[in-house]
Structures are given as structure tokens and as C-alpha cells.
Design a protein around this motif. Structure first.
Motif, short mmCIF file in Angstrom:
data_model
loop_
_atom_site.label_atom_id
_atom_site.label_comp_id
_atom_site.label_asym_id
_atom_site.label_seq_id
_atom_site.Cartn_x
_atom_site.Cartn_y
_atom_site.Cartn_z
N TRP A 25 -1.71 -5.51 12.38
CA TRP A 25 -0.41 -5.02 11.88
C TRP A 25 0.05 -5.81 10.67
O TRP A 25 0.56 -5.24 9.71
CB TRP A 25 0.65 -5.11 12.98
CG TRP A 25 0.39 -4.32 14.24
CD1 TRP A 25 0.73 -4.68 15.52
CD2 TRP A 25 -0.24 -3.04 14.36
NE1 TRP A 25 0.33 -3.72 16.41
CE2 TRP A 25 -0.26 -2.70 15.74
CE3 TRP A 25 -0.81 -2.16 13.46
CZ2 TRP A 25 -0.81 -1.52 16.22
CZ3 TRP A 25 -1.37 -0.98 13.93
CH2 TRP A 25 -1.37 -0.67 15.27
N ILE A 28 -1.75 -4.70 7.50
CA ILE A 28 -1.23 -3.46 6.93
C ILE A 28 0.09 -3.70 6.21
O ILE A 28 0.30 -3.25 5.08
CB ILE A 28 -1.04 -2.40 8.04
CG1 ILE A 28 -2.39 -2.05 8.68
CG2 ILE A 28 -0.40 -1.13 7.47
CD1 ILE A 28 -2.27 -1.14 9.89
N ALA A 29 1.00 -4.44 6.87
CA ALA A 29 2.31 -4.72 6.27
C ALA A 29 2.17 -5.49 4.98
O ALA A 29 2.88 -5.24 4.00
CB ALA A 29 3.18 -5.48 7.27
N CYS A 32 0.97 -3.15 2.14
CA CYS A 32 1.98 -2.16 1.78
C CYS A 32 3.15 -2.78 1.00
O CYS A 32 3.91 -2.05 0.36
CB CYS A 32 2.52 -1.47 3.03
SG CYS A 32 1.40 -0.23 3.70
N GLY A 154 -6.83 -4.39 8.39
CA GLY A 154 -5.44 -3.96 8.21
C GLY A 154 -5.04 -3.92 6.75
O GLY A 154 -4.36 -2.99 6.31
N GLY A 158 -3.82 -0.69 4.85
CA GLY A 158 -2.53 -0.70 4.17
C GLY A 158 -2.65 -0.28 2.71
O GLY A 158 -1.80 0.45 2.19
N VAL A 215 7.30 2.29 5.40
CA VAL A 215 6.12 2.20 6.27
C VAL A 215 5.83 0.75 6.62
O VAL A 215 5.55 0.41 7.79
CB VAL A 215 4.89 2.85 5.59
CG1 VAL A 215 3.61 2.55 6.38
CG2 VAL A 215 5.08 4.35 5.45
N ALA A 216 5.91 -0.14 5.63
CA ALA A 216 5.65 -1.56 5.87
C ALA A 216 6.64 -2.13 6.87
O ALA A 216 6.28 -2.96 7.72
CB ALA A 216 5.74 -2.33 4.55
N ILE A 219 5.67 -0.98 10.36
CA ILE A 219 4.48 -1.71 10.79
C ILE A 219 4.85 -3.14 11.19
O ILE A 219 4.31 -3.69 12.17
CB ILE A 219 3.42 -1.73 9.69
CG1 ILE A 219 2.89 -0.30 9.44
CG2 ILE A 219 2.26 -2.65 10.04
CD1 ILE A 219 2.18 0.31 10.63
N GLY A 222 5.91 -3.34 14.56
CA GLY A 222 4.75 -3.40 15.45
C GLY A 222 4.25 -4.82 15.62
O GLY A 222 3.85 -5.23 16.72
#
Length: 243
Positions: A25, A28-29, A32, A154, A158, A215-216, A219, A222
Motif C-alpha cells: 500500500w 502505491i501511495a 501516486c 506497489g 501506483g 487515490v493516494a 490507499i 489502507g
């Protein structure tokens, strides 16, 4: 294989499983937010490459100092609290970027970048060490590499997700602006664009990036959930030394 490089039995351990998902997670963050900061600084705010580079530098320095702070925090509390602090910083960074606009100052964006670095420093340290504590020394190499690998996966996800959102948003709001987007990133070419084009394309990029930052933020929530899923009694000194 009877003796795989990565021991898949490790996924049965809650601390390892949760830490690995947490690493995914935050990867990805991270992508992004930071990967698209130069686009926002130059394309939306109209600043130069030096300003965009300064934002990156602030984020990197913050990550380094936060990693040291996380190690000190782990000496007095558990992995759950340390990772939660980092996830909270990532959420705050995402919200700052969501509410940024063309009139925002470089200090606003720099503050968001500082929070991204702080969040990554705390989360990455906590998740990486939490994955090791309950593992034997013979398995720690595979466990550490898996955690880092999932963070890298991730980051790749991202980058792809954020890029798709930006491309879709710009194409929707400014269908004929593909060449103009490239011009916005170059000061000399930017000057050749008219005020109307600058405004339309800048707004299109800004709107698309706001979606990416939203979105970030989701995430990062999460990552916060993953932090709170770590066992409360899991501490750095539980298995002696784990760093």
C-alpha cells in the motif's frame, strides 16, 4: 521446490502477512504522490524545474530523518503505533495535495512532500522490521526481500494507475491538449502558449492530478488499516535484536 528462496509458509504469520500488504500500500501511495509532483509544480503552478527538484529533495531528506525517528520510536513503543504515525502522515499529505490549486505556494506543495517523506520513513521502517521479528534468522533474508519486493510492486502499480488517471483526465477535459501538455513542462515552449490554452490545459492537468492524489489518500488509509492490524504486543525487543 523443497527449499524455496522465499519460504511461503511465512504468510501464515500475521505480522509478516500484514507487513507485506502494508509495504504494498505505501508503495502505491508513494508513486501516486511523488512521481507526479514535478508535473504539478511545472505544469499547473507554472514553476521551473529547480522548484520541482527542491520538492523532491525535501521529500528525500524528510524520509531519512523520519527513518531515524521511527527507529527511536520503536525503542519505546510497538510497530502498530509507529506504522500508524507514518500512515497518518501519508493521509495528511494526500489531503494537502487534493486541496492544492494553481494559486498554492511552493511551501504548500513542499509541506505535502515533507509529509510524504515522513510517512514513508515511519511506515517503511515499521513494516520492514515487523516482518522480521517473529522469523528465524535463516528466513529473514527471504522475508526482507519479499517485503521490499512488494513495496516495489506497489510503486510500479501506483505509477501505472496514476498515469492512467492523468491521461484519462486530460483527454476528457482537454482532448486536443496532448502537445500543449508537453509544452507546459518546458519554460521556453510554455511562453508560446496563449493565456487561454495555458488556463485550459493547466486546469485539465490539475483536475486529473487531484484525482490521482485522492487515490493516494484512499490507499494511505489502507496502509493505516494494515498498521492497526499488526499485533499490539509486537515490539522490536520481542525477539532480541531484529535490525
Amino acid at each position: 521446490a523443497s527449499e524455496p528462496i522465499v519460504p511461503f509458509a511465512m504468510w501464515r504469520e500475521r505480522s509478516i502477512r500484514v507487513s507485506n500488504f502494508g509495504a504494498l500500500w505505501i508503495g502505491i501511495a508513494y508513486s501516486c504522490t511523488t512521481l507526479f509532483l514535478p508535473t504539478y509544480v511545472q505544469g499547473v503552478m507554472g514553476l521551473g524545474a529547480t522548484a520541482a527538484g527542491a520538492v523532491y529533495a525535501v521529500q528525500s531528506v524528510a524520509w531519512s530523518f523520519a527513518a531515524v525517528g521511527a527507529a527511536r520510536m520503536l525503542a519505546v513503543t510497538n510497530f502498530r503505533n509507529t506504522a500508524a504515525v507514518g500512515a497518518g502522515a501519508l493521509i495528511a499529505a494526500g489531503l494537502l495535495l487534493v486541496f492544492a490549486d494553481r494559486a498554492s505556494t511552493i511551501w504548500w506543495i513542499g509541506g505535502a512532500a515533507t509529509l510524504v517523506g515522513t510517512g514513508m520513513g515511519f511506515c517503511n521502517t515499521a513494516f520492514l522490521l515487523a516482518a522480521q521479528v517473529e522469523a528465524g534468522w535463516g528466513d529473514r533474508g527471504g522475508i526482507v526481500s519479499t517485503n521490499i519486493f512488494l513495496r516495489a510492486i506497489g510503486m510500479a502499480l501506483g505509477a501505472g494507475l496514476g498515469g492512467a488517471v492523468v491521461n484519462f483526465g486530460v483527454a476528457k477535459l482537454a482532448p486536443d491538449a496532448r502537445d500543449a501538455v508537453q509544452q507546459l513542462m518546458m519554460p521556453a515552449a510554455r511562453a508560446a502558449l496563449g493565456e487561454r490554452t495555458l488556463g485550459e490545459v493547466g486546469d485539465a492537468i490539475g483536475g486529473a492530478l487531484h484525482d490521482v492524489y485522492l487515490v493516494a489518500t484512499v490507499i494511505a488509509v489502507g496502509a493505516l488499516i494494515a498498521a492497526w492490524r499488526l499485533p499490539a504486543g509486537l515490539r522490536l525487543n520481542r525477539a532480541g535484536t531484529s535490525a
